[in-house]
Design an enzyme around this catalytic site. Structure first.
Site, mmCIF file in Angstrom:
data_model
loop_
_atom_site.group_PDB
_atom_site.id
_atom_site.type_symbol
_atom_site.label_atom_id
_atom_site.label_comp_id
_atom_site.label_asym_id
_atom_site.label_seq_id
_atom_site.Cartn_x
_atom_site.Cartn_y
_atom_site.Cartn_z
ATOM 1 N N HIS A 193 126.261 46.490 -66.882
ATOM 2 C CA HIS A 193 126.526 47.283 -68.284
ATOM 3 C C HIS A 193 127.760 47.547 -68.841
ATOM 4 O O HIS A 193 128.082 48.144 -69.628
ATOM 5 C CB HIS A 193 125.847 48.867 -68.070
ATOM 6 N N ARG B 88 129.314 45.686 -59.170
ATOM 7 C CA ARG B 88 127.932 45.803 -59.495
ATOM 8 C C ARG B 88 127.515 44.387 -60.306
ATOM 9 O O ARG B 88 127.985 44.382 -61.509
ATOM 10 C CB ARG B 88 127.509 46.758 -60.194
ATOM 11 N N ASP C 133 133.946 35.417 -53.612
ATOM 12 C CA ASP C 133 134.900 34.547 -53.692
ATOM 13 C C ASP C 133 136.435 34.927 -54.117
ATOM 14 O O ASP C 133 137.154 34.686 -53.706
ATOM 15 C CB ASP C 133 134.569 33.159 -54.156
ATOM 16 N N GLU D 71 116.003 52.217 -58.278
ATOM 17 C CA GLU D 71 115.722 52.619 -59.739
ATOM 18 C C GLU D 71 114.561 52.427 -60.322
ATOM 19 O O GLU D 71 114.405 52.064 -61.616
ATOM 20 C CB GLU D 71 116.835 52.076 -60.435
ATOM 21 N N ASP E 225 117.814 54.523 -65.032
ATOM 22 C CA ASP E 225 116.584 53.781 -64.964
ATOM 23 C C ASP E 225 115.504 54.348 -64.269
ATOM 24 O O ASP E 225 114.293 54.003 -64.529
ATOM 25 C CB ASP E 225 117.269 52.412 -64.367
#
Length: 250
Positions: free
Chosen positions: A44, A69, A83, A148, A174
């Site tokens: 987000h 996230r 990575d 969620e 959520d």
């Protein structure tokens, strides 16, 4: 060893702050503020691998664990995040043990999993300078899965039993929408579902976490056993500060 992974395994409280400004300058300021972890949001917030890399480099000198996230639990995206140097991940919208097993596999090199191998060219291995990286990288991975949805709630025990999952994290926003209360995290039905979910996670022996809505909410969740708690966002801190400063002159 990843200090966040160790702390969660030992049940020690870890307090964090969400990073949504997507800026290395503000990330560095927050890194020096004494939090145990910072969450860099690719779901987000306007982050790319390049902006995340710059923030990782900015916080590297500080004793804080960066968590990323991704926008979705896609093995290709997970591979990129690992990575560039993240070793702690929070994956959104996890709803089954099967999905959790796939996510664990995405964080492990073969034969333990399906993560692609490019150790000589990735930052996580010191660009090939760590000869033990391929063999040992999985030991440092801290995988946190976000619950969620109704489906996720129903599968808490099965998800928690998945080897390689270190913690289950409740996403109130959520979850409220999934329960029919969009924007209504304070609704009694949502609060009851959250409390029940945290109690069920605790019974499994896995660490639980939550995005707290306020300082009082954070204290209540910690008292209830949550050990991975976000107590705010960089945007919220900035908004409160600039508005409070202006209001102080009136």
């Amino acid at each position: 060893m990843n200090p966040l992974k160790v702390a969660l395994g030992e049940g020690r409280m870890q307090i964090g702050l969400w990073q949504a400004l997507a800026n290395p300058y503000t990330a560095e300021i927050c890194a020096g503020a004494g939090y145990d972890w910072l969450l860099f949001d690719g779901e987000h917030a306007p982050n790319t691998p390049q902006t995340l890399l710059a923030q990782l480099q900015a916080v590297a000198p500080y004793p804080v664990e960066p968590i990323a996230r991704p926008p979705v639990g896609d093995p290709a995206i997970i591979k990129q995040y690992l990575d560039i140097g993240f070793r702690s991940l929070l994956i959104p919208m996890v709803e089954s043990a099967e999905q959790a097993r796939m996510l664990v596999s995405a964080t492990r090199f073969p034969p333990r999993g399906i993560r692609g191998v490019a150790s000589a060219t990735n930052r996580a291995s010191g660009f090939g300078s760590n000869p033990r990286y391929l063999a040992d990288a999985h030991e440092d991975i801290c995988l946190i899965v976000q619950i969620e949805s109704r489906v996720g709630l129903d599968a808490i025990e099965e998800i928690a039993e998945t080897e390689g999952v270190d913690a289950l994290f409740i996403g109130p926003g959520d979850l409220a929408a999934a329960l029919g209360h969009l924007g209504g995290v304070d609704h009694p039905d949502v609060q009851t579902a959250i409390s029940d979910a945290l109690a069920r996670i605790e019974k499994t022996g896995k660490a639980s976490g939550i995005f707290a809505l306020s300082v009082d909410d954070a204290k209540a969740r910690i008292a209830a056993g949550a050990s991975l708690v976000s107590i705010g966002t960089d945007i919220g801190v900035l908004m409160k500060g600039v508005r409070g400063l202006r209001a102080s002159i009136i």
